[in-house]
Design an enzyme around this catalytic site. Structure first.
Site, short mmCIF file in Angstrom:
data_model
loop_
_atom_site.label_atom_id
_atom_site.label_comp_id
_atom_site.label_asym_id
_atom_site.label_seq_id
_atom_site.Cartn_x
_atom_site.Cartn_y
_atom_site.Cartn_z
CE LYS A 121 6.67 -12.03 9.12
NZ LYS A 121 5.79 -10.98 8.63
CB THR B 289 -2.61 0.10 1.21
OG1 THR B 289 -1.76 -0.47 0.22
CG2 THR B 289 -3.89 0.61 0.58
CB CYS C 45 -3.98 -5.94 -1.77
SG CYS C 45 -2.29 -5.84 -1.18
P1 NAD Z 1 3.09 -8.02 6.12
O1 NAD Z 1 2.14 -8.32 7.19
O2 NAD Z 1 3.64 -9.10 5.25
O3 NAD Z 1 4.37 -7.23 6.70
C1 NAD Z 1 4.33 -6.23 7.68
C2 NAD Z 1 5.53 -6.43 8.58
O4 NAD Z 1 5.70 -5.30 9.42
C3 NAD Z 1 5.40 -7.63 9.52
O5 NAD Z 1 6.48 -8.50 9.29
C4 NAD Z 1 5.41 -7.01 10.93
O6 NAD Z 1 6.03 -7.84 11.87
C5 NAD Z 1 6.18 -5.74 10.68
N1 NAD Z 1 5.94 -4.67 11.64
C6 NAD Z 1 4.76 -4.20 12.12
N2 NAD Z 1 4.96 -3.16 12.96
C7 NAD Z 1 6.29 -2.95 13.00
C8 NAD Z 1 7.13 -2.01 13.68
N3 NAD Z 1 6.61 -1.07 14.46
N4 NAD Z 1 8.47 -2.10 13.52
C9 NAD Z 1 9.00 -3.04 12.72
N5 NAD Z 1 8.26 -3.95 12.03
C10 NAD Z 1 6.91 -3.90 12.18
O7 NAD Z 1 2.37 -6.91 5.21
P2 NAD Z 1 2.59 -6.61 3.65
O8 NAD Z 1 1.86 -7.60 2.83
O9 NAD Z 1 4.04 -6.36 3.41
O10 NAD Z 1 1.79 -5.22 3.53
C11 NAD Z 1 2.28 -4.03 4.11
C12 NAD Z 1 1.47 -2.88 3.57
O11 NAD Z 1 1.67 -2.76 2.15
C13 NAD Z 1 -0.04 -3.03 3.75
O12 NAD Z 1 -0.60 -1.77 3.98
C14 NAD Z 1 -0.50 -3.56 2.41
O13 NAD Z 1 -1.84 -3.23 2.12
C15 NAD Z 1 0.43 -2.83 1.46
N6 NAD Z 1 0.65 -3.52 0.19
C16 NAD Z 1 0.80 -4.88 0.15
C17 NAD Z 1 1.04 -5.50 -1.07
C18 NAD Z 1 1.21 -7.00 -1.14
O14 NAD Z 1 1.19 -7.53 -2.25
N7 NAD Z 1 1.39 -7.70 -0.02
C19 NAD Z 1 1.12 -4.75 -2.25
C20 NAD Z 1 0.97 -3.38 -2.17
C21 NAD Z 1 0.74 -2.77 -0.94
#
Ligand code: NAD
Length: 438
Positions: free
Chosen positions: A35, A122, A263
């Site tokens: 990524k 979240t 979510c």
């Molecule tokens: P995702 O899995 O798409 O992205 C998370 C990213 O974090 C991944 O690319 C992963 O490689 C990276 N990561 C993990 N640990 C790391 C570290 N220590 N250092 C650097 N990078 C690291 O997840 P998402 O969909 O973006 O969701 C993230 C959070 O936001 C979740 O808690 C989710 O519930 C919340 N959320 C998501 C949405 C949505 O529509 N996707 C909306 C609101 C809230």
């Protein structure tokens, strides 16, 4: 203002790019080397309308950078956002906070001066306090605050939601932390977006309450759709009839195959567990989870019933695989259970989704054939099932579709087609919650 965003996924990448657009200098830290390489090349690892342009423009302007070096990125920043995944923990339904706590520890080690550590992920009530404990124990020497700033953006409309939010919720316990976040969100004050300041626990719970309420609304209209089918009523008229009531509102009253995505399923489940653990079980949310699970499984049965009780050896075209249009996100999509069941029952699956097929390959049975467009998927099919309402499927000409297919069964799980027009084109049309028309 310099800020660091830990996690370059749907939330981290969108909010990082949007904060950069607001004028902050943002470094997005991404742990996944593939990524990260893509982001550095200006290629988006996810599909989100408008994101590529926003990222490229802000990167070119020097306000947005991508890094794998968390320590260097955190050095000297005032605000560090944690936007890593919080999936369902195997076995018990709680949110898995492994990535959040690992990130908090890494941030603690990297701090060089005062910063606010803010969860955008979240996270269940109590996580902010736990992060504070972790950082304090790793770095008793450093001055910091924790805050909770849950993200409410919707995939497919994420940039608009971030730039023009209905509200921003900020849980913080010191004026210093509030001041940093107020400065970060200053552009939103200009458009009078409400900024709701709360305690950390309140902000954490608000996010779960919002998602559970929306999931409940979707599930309610799905139950009404089932009832409509039994009594000869039209669920769209019911939805309009109740939705025009300002106390209810029209959004999230569209019947379908059950909610999915990254979510609602995990957040409803986590809220159920949190509520049980604190001795205040939420029976409404428990029922929502159970009803939605049952609905997703029953959708495949609908298709099987429409195919005269068996899909064995039949070719089924599937239009749309993602949990909603305008995203490539396949997490917990209803398509996973529907396609899994149909393929398991011996159907030959020909599928098409405009953006979701790359993710789908690792989540659907290997036997699925991925097609180049909707008509290609429909070619020679005995039945066609529309799962996700991408706009390009709305425009398909019924006669063209009928000419391409072998059979005439059409199961429209999003009610995008006009039942009369489809029947006139010779289809055995099945919608959701609408009376059969002659
Ligand atoms: P995702 O899995 O798409 O992205 C998370 C990213 O974090 C991944 O690319 C992963 O490689 C990276 N990561 C993990 N640990 C790391 C570290 N220590 N250092 C650097 N990078 C690291 O997840 P998402 O969909 O973006 O969701 C993230 C959070 O936001 C979740 O808690 C989710 O519930 C919340 N959320 C998501 C949405 C949505 O529509 N996707 C909306 C609101 C809230």
């Amino acid at each position: 203002m310099r800020i660091t965003m830990i996690g370059g996924g749907y939330v981290g990448l969108v909010s990082g790019a949007c904060f950069a657009e607001f004028g902050s200098e943002v470094t997005v830290v991404e742990a996944d080397p593939c990524k990260l390489a893509a982001l550095r090349d200006g290629r988006m690892p996810i599909y989100e309308p408008g994101l590529e342009k926003l990222v490229q423009e802000n990167a070119a302007a020097g306000r947005l950078a991508f890094s794998g070096d968390l320590k260097a990125a955190v050095d000297g920043t005032e605000a560090v956002f944690i936007a890593v995944g919080t999936p369902t923990r195997r076995g018990d339904g709680h949110a898995d906070l492994t990535y959040v706590y690992a990130a908090a520890e890494q941030v603690a080690r990297a701090l060089t001066g005062y910063a606010v550590i803010i969860t955008k992920s979240t996270v269940p009530v109590g996580t902010g306090r736990r992060i504070k404990d972790i950082v304090q124990s790793v770095r008793p020497d450093v001055d910091f605050d924790v805050a909770s700033n849950p993200e409410f953006l919707r995939e497919g409309n994420a940039i608009g939601d971030f730039m023009r939010p209905d509200r921003v919720v900020i849980g913080a316990e010191t004026e210093r932390a509030r001041e940093v976040l107020r400065r970060l969100y200053r552009p939103l004050y200009l458009i009078e977006a409400p900024i709701v300041f709360t305690a950390i626990e309140t902000a954490e719970l608000t996010k779960y309450a919002a998602n559970a309420f929306l999931a409940m609304k979707v599930t309610f209209i799905n139950e009404m759709a089932d009832l409509c089918e039994k009594v000869g009523a039209d669920v769209h008229d019911v939805a309009r009839g109740i939705g025009l009531d300002g106390r209810i509102g029209r959004k999230f009253l569209h019947p379908g195959p059950g909610y999915g995505g990254s979510c609602f399923p995990k957040d409803t489940l986590a809220l159920v567990r949190t509520a049980q653990d604190h001795g205040a079980p939420s029976r409404l949310v428990e029922a929502t989870v159970a009803v939605n699970d049952a609905r997703k499984s029953s959708m495949a049965m609908r298709v099987i019933a429409a195919c005269s009780g068996s899909v064995r050896g039949k070719t089924i075209a599937i239009l749309g695989l993602t949990f909603k249009p305008e995203t490539d996100d396949m997490r917990d999509s209803p398509a996973v259970s529907i396609v899994g069941r149909l393929a398991g029952d011996g159907a030959v699956i020909r599928a098409f989704d405009p953006e979701g097929m790359a993710q789908a390959r690792s989540m659907l049975p290997e036997s699925v054939t991925y097609c180049k467009d909707a008509l290609d998927a429909a070619a020679g099919a005995d039945a066609l099932v529309l799962i996700t309402e991408w706009n390009e499927f709305r425009a398909l000409a019924p006669t063209r579709l009928a000419d391409t297919m072998r059979g005439r069964v059409l199961v429209d799980l999003r009610n995008v087609y006009d039942p009369v027009a489809m029947r006139q084109a010779g289809f055995d049309y099945h919608g959701v919650g609408r009376p059969l028309v002659a």
